[in-house]
Design a protein around this motif. Structure first.
Motif, PDB file in Angstrom:
ATOM      1  N   VAL A 245       0.760  -1.162   0.095  1.00  0.00           N
ATOM      2  CA  VAL A 245       0.083   0.119  -0.095  1.00  0.00           C
ATOM      3  C   VAL A 245       0.896   1.164  -0.065  1.00  0.00           C
ATOM      4  CG1 VAL A 245      -1.639   1.353   1.318  1.00  0.00           C
ATOM      5  CG2 VAL A 245      -2.142  -1.266   1.158  1.00  0.00           C
ATOM      6  N   GLU A 246       2.020   1.155   0.771  1.00  0.00           N
ATOM      7  CA  GLU A 246       3.013   2.282   0.653  1.00  0.00           C
ATOM      8  C   GLU A 246       3.293   2.681  -0.678  1.00  0.00           C
ATOM      9  OE1 GLU A 246       5.656   1.584   3.632  1.00  0.00           O
ATOM     10  OE2 GLU A 246       4.692   2.679   5.320  1.00  0.00           O
ATOM     11  N   LYS A 247       3.713   1.517  -1.527  1.00  0.00           N
ATOM     12  CA  LYS A 247       4.061   1.889  -2.739  1.00  0.00           C
ATOM     13  C   LYS A 247       3.168   2.240  -3.540  1.00  0.00           C
ATOM     14  CE  LYS A 247       7.975  -1.465  -2.807  1.00  0.00           C
ATOM     15  NZ  LYS A 247       9.119  -0.579  -3.163  1.00  0.00           N
ATOM     16  N   MET A 248       1.875   1.623  -3.245  1.00  0.00           N
ATOM     17  CA  MET A 248       0.735   2.515  -4.143  1.00  0.00           C
ATOM     18  C   MET A 248       0.391   3.825  -3.988  1.00  0.00           C
ATOM     19  SD  MET A 248      -1.990  -0.706  -3.542  1.00  0.00           S
ATOM     20  CE  MET A 248      -3.452   0.223  -3.933  1.00  0.00           C
TER      21      MET A 248
ATOM     22  N   ASP B 297      -0.087  17.993  -5.826  1.00  0.00           N
ATOM     23  CA  ASP B 297      -0.576  18.935  -5.180  1.00  0.00           C
ATOM     24  C   ASP B 297      -1.879  19.014  -5.274  1.00  0.00           C
ATOM     25  OD1 ASP B 297      -0.525  19.512  -7.839  1.00  0.00           O
ATOM     26  OD2 ASP B 297       0.824  21.391  -7.611  1.00  0.00           O
ATOM     27  N   ASN B 298      -2.679  18.060  -5.862  1.00  0.00           N
ATOM     28  CA  ASN B 298      -4.097  18.370  -5.907  1.00  0.00           C
ATOM     29  C   ASN B 298      -4.868  16.836  -5.543  1.00  0.00           C
ATOM     30  OD1 ASN B 298      -6.512  17.370  -7.739  1.00  0.00           O
ATOM     31  ND2 ASN B 298      -6.329  19.794  -8.151  1.00  0.00           N
ATOM     32  N   PHE B 299      -5.558  17.021  -4.553  1.00  0.00           N
ATOM     33  CA  PHE B 299      -6.119  15.879  -3.997  1.00  0.00           C
ATOM     34  C   PHE B 299      -6.790  14.798  -4.868  1.00  0.00           C
ATOM     35  CE2 PHE B 299      -9.603  13.503  -1.875  1.00  0.00           C
ATOM     36  CZ  PHE B 299      -8.880  12.742  -1.030  1.00  0.00           C
ATOM     37  N   MET B 300      -7.573  15.530  -5.775  1.00  0.00           N
ATOM     38  CA  MET B 300      -8.530  14.676  -6.879  1.00  0.00           C
ATOM     39  C   MET B 300      -7.415  13.991  -7.408  1.00  0.00           C
ATOM     40  SD  MET B 300     -11.509  15.154  -5.513  1.00  0.00           S
ATOM     41  CE  MET B 300     -12.172  14.225  -6.835  1.00  0.00           C
ATOM     42  N   LYS B 301      -6.353  14.696  -8.190  1.00  0.00           N
ATOM     43  CA  LYS B 301      -5.603  14.036  -8.998  1.00  0.00           C
ATOM     44  C   LYS B 301      -4.643  12.851  -8.322  1.00  0.00           C
ATOM     45  CE  LYS B 301      -4.367  17.814 -12.262  1.00  0.00           C
ATOM     46  NZ  LYS B 301      -3.468  18.719 -12.721  1.00  0.00           N
ATOM     47  N   GLY B 302      -4.656  13.027  -6.838  1.00  0.00           N
ATOM     48  CA  GLY B 302      -3.785  11.978  -6.348  1.00  0.00           C
ATOM     49  C   GLY B 302      -4.872  10.817  -6.082  1.00  0.00           C
ATOM     50  N   LEU B 303      -6.023  11.274  -5.681  1.00  0.00           N
ATOM     51  CA  LEU B 303      -6.981   9.992  -5.453  1.00  0.00           C
ATOM     52  C   LEU B 303      -7.146   9.116  -6.880  1.00  0.00           C
ATOM     53  CD1 LEU B 303      -9.379   8.613  -4.069  1.00  0.00           C
ATOM     54  CD2 LEU B 303     -10.850  10.604  -4.926  1.00  0.00           C
ATOM     55  N   GLU B 304      -7.200   9.973  -7.947  1.00  0.00           N
ATOM     56  CA  GLU B 304      -7.114   9.097  -9.506  1.00  0.00           C
ATOM     57  C   GLU B 304      -5.993   8.242  -9.474  1.00  0.00           C
ATOM     58  OE1 GLU B 304      -7.382  10.477 -14.200  1.00  0.00           O
ATOM     59  OE2 GLU B 304      -7.980  12.100 -12.395  1.00  0.00           O
ATOM     60  N   GLN B 305      -4.830   8.551  -9.039  1.00  0.00           N
ATOM     61  CA  GLN B 305      -3.763   8.027  -9.204  1.00  0.00           C
ATOM     62  C   GLN B 305      -3.654   6.620  -8.314  1.00  0.00           C
ATOM     63  OE1 GLN B 305      -0.420  11.484  -9.214  1.00  0.00           O
ATOM     64  NE2 GLN B 305       0.400   9.821  -9.915  1.00  0.00           N
ATOM     65  N   PHE B 306      -4.259   6.746  -7.215  1.00  0.00           N
ATOM     66  CA  PHE B 306      -4.271   5.739  -6.175  1.00  0.00           C
ATOM     67  C   PHE B 306      -5.386   4.795  -6.869  1.00  0.00           C
ATOM     68  CE2 PHE B 306      -6.243   3.751  -2.585  1.00  0.00           C
ATOM     69  CZ  PHE B 306      -5.001   3.204  -1.902  1.00  0.00           C
ATOM     70  N   GLU B 307      -6.367   5.304  -7.381  1.00  0.00           N
ATOM     71  CA  GLU B 307      -7.510   4.579  -7.885  1.00  0.00           C
ATOM     72  C   GLU B 307      -6.839   3.723  -8.813  1.00  0.00           C
ATOM     73  OE1 GLU B 307     -11.808   6.850  -7.218  1.00  0.00           O
ATOM     74  OE2 GLU B 307     -10.273   7.389  -8.734  1.00  0.00           O
ATOM     75  N   LYS B 308      -5.992   4.156  -9.761  1.00  0.00           N
ATOM     76  CA  LYS B 308      -5.467   3.251 -10.943  1.00  0.00           C
ATOM     77  C   LYS B 308      -4.781   2.254 -10.288  1.00  0.00           C
ATOM     78  CE  LYS B 308      -2.267   4.061 -14.683  1.00  0.00           C
ATOM     79  NZ  LYS B 308      -1.465   4.745 -15.648  1.00  0.00           N
ATOM     80  N   HIS B 309      -3.943   2.337  -9.070  1.00  0.00           N
ATOM     81  CA  HIS B 309      -3.301   1.178  -8.640  1.00  0.00           C
ATOM     82  C   HIS B 309      -4.289   0.374  -7.818  1.00  0.00           C
ATOM     83  CE1 HIS B 309       0.704   2.612  -9.693  1.00  0.00           C
ATOM     84  NE2 HIS B 309       0.394   4.028  -8.988  1.00  0.00           N
ATOM     85  N   ALA B 310      -5.384   0.684  -7.274  1.00  0.00           N
ATOM     86  CA  ALA B 310      -6.199   0.033  -6.445  1.00  0.00           C
ATOM     87  C   ALA B 310      -7.196  -0.803  -7.252  1.00  0.00           C
ATOM     88  CB  ALA B 310      -6.926   0.890  -5.471  1.00  0.00           C
ATOM     89  N   PHE B 311      -7.522  -0.210  -8.487  1.00  0.00           N
ATOM     90  CA  PHE B 311      -8.487  -0.959  -8.993  1.00  0.00           C
ATOM     91  C   PHE B 311      -7.906  -1.882 -10.265  1.00  0.00           C
ATOM     92  CE2 PHE B 311     -11.444   2.642  -7.958  1.00  0.00           C
ATOM     93  CZ  PHE B 311     -11.819   1.787  -6.949  1.00  0.00           C
TER      94      PHE B 311
END
Length: 322
Positions: free
Chosen positions: A119-122, A128-142
């Motif tokens: 999860v730390e690697k994900m 600097d933008n929460f929504m963009k960061g969320l999108e990146q994390f979703e890409k890994h999670a899904f």
């Protein structure tokens, strides 16, 4: 849902949460861990502090009292918790881990350790933008592989010869490495070799090995390495050493390199060579540790990015017996 931006933030977080809980539950099932993924915060809290009332658990975890009460009732029925009545006030009680709960938390600890790494690697990206960061994390999670990535770190691996079924993983692992370190220096030759190791390596007196975790009759490829043997001069070139990002730190690169060195020595190779880049400090440390020495390159490299040439002698020292 992403097209609506912050207006669907709650729904996206809920979707993400549900997905991760499902992945973790699948992991627990495969590892025979007798707990439910949603139980972890309560179990970890009681593991650390000992005994707490339902209200104290709710306050500590910033959850509602009814939600915690409902969950702990289930955990009591499953035998993970036990209730302790206050001797001075029979109306008061606290909860603590039962013997089954203690054993479950001990059993899950190695899983949690590797889960933390994955999860730390994900989440290892900057934004600097929460929504963009969320999108990146979703890409890994899904990507559907969260549980499998953790199992990749938990389960013993083995080194086997390359087969056609490993072709896609061979391409993906090495291409991921290239895109990470040298995104602007990927050549047509790179693409051709990675797409067809059978012709470009194996068909030219070379061998490719992969580090795999056997799962449900399939191979989960964790790393790759290749050796090009030059029989005319008894030397061999090490190339295409790569390890999946989520498996870093598990000794896979060392095991692959050791396998190649042992094989090369067994077939009479006297010298191993390789090319690397000075910016790849981790790789350089691995090669230094294994006795590779930087030398002047005998000829220009095919790769502009390769600015370090190294050799390792495999000839055994001659001992004079008197």
């Amino acid at each position: 849902m992403e097209q609506f931006g912050v207006l669907t933030l709650g729904s996206r977080l809920k979707r993400l949460s549900d997905h991760l809980f499902t992945q973790v539950q699948d992991l627990y099932s495969q590892c025979d861990i007798p707990i439910t993924s949603t139980y972890f915060p309560v179990l970890r809290l009681l593991q650390k502090v000992g005994e707490l009332s339902v209200m104290e658990i709710a306050d500590s975890l910033h959850l509602s009292h009814p939600a915690v009460s409902k969950q702990t009732t289930k955990m009591l029925k499953e035998g993970l918790l036990e209730k302790k009545i206050d001797e001075r006030d029979q109306r008061r009680s606290s909860l603590r881990l039962s013997k089954k709960g203690v054993e479950a938390m001990i059993k899950v600890e190695p899983v949690l350790k590797e889960m933390k790494v994955v999860v730390e690697k994900m989440t290892d990206f900057s934004s600097d933008n929460f929504m963009k960061g969320l999108e990146q994390f979703e890409k890994h999670a899904f990507d559907g592989r969260v549980a499998n990535k953790i199992l990749d770190r938990l389960t013993p691996f083995q080194i086997i010869p390359f087969e056609p079924c490993h072709g896609e993983a061979f391409y993906d692992l090495n291409m991921m490495w290239l895109k990470h370190y040298f995104p602007n220096r990927i050549t047509d030759y790179d693409l051709a070799l990675l797409s067809n190791p059978q012709d470009y390596i194996i068909g030219k007196n070379g061998i490719v090995w992969v580090a795999v975790r056997k799962t449900n009759g399939q191979d989960s490829v964790l790393g790759t390495i290749a050796l090009m043997v030059h029989s005319d001069v008894n030397s061999g070139e090490v190339l295409k050493l790569s390890v999946a990002n989520h498996c870093q730190g598990k000794g896979i690169a060392q095991t692959l390199l050791s396998h190649v060195m042992e094989y090369a020595e067994s077939v009479g190779v006297n010298t191993l060579t390789l090319e690397t880049a000075s910016c790849l400090t981790t790789a350089r440390h691995l090669y230094d540790k294994n006795g590779f020495v930087e030398m002047p390159p005998p000829k220009p490299s095919l790769y502009e990015r390769a600015d370090v040439y190294m050799e390792k002698s495999l000839e055994k020292e001659l001992r004079v017996i008197t």
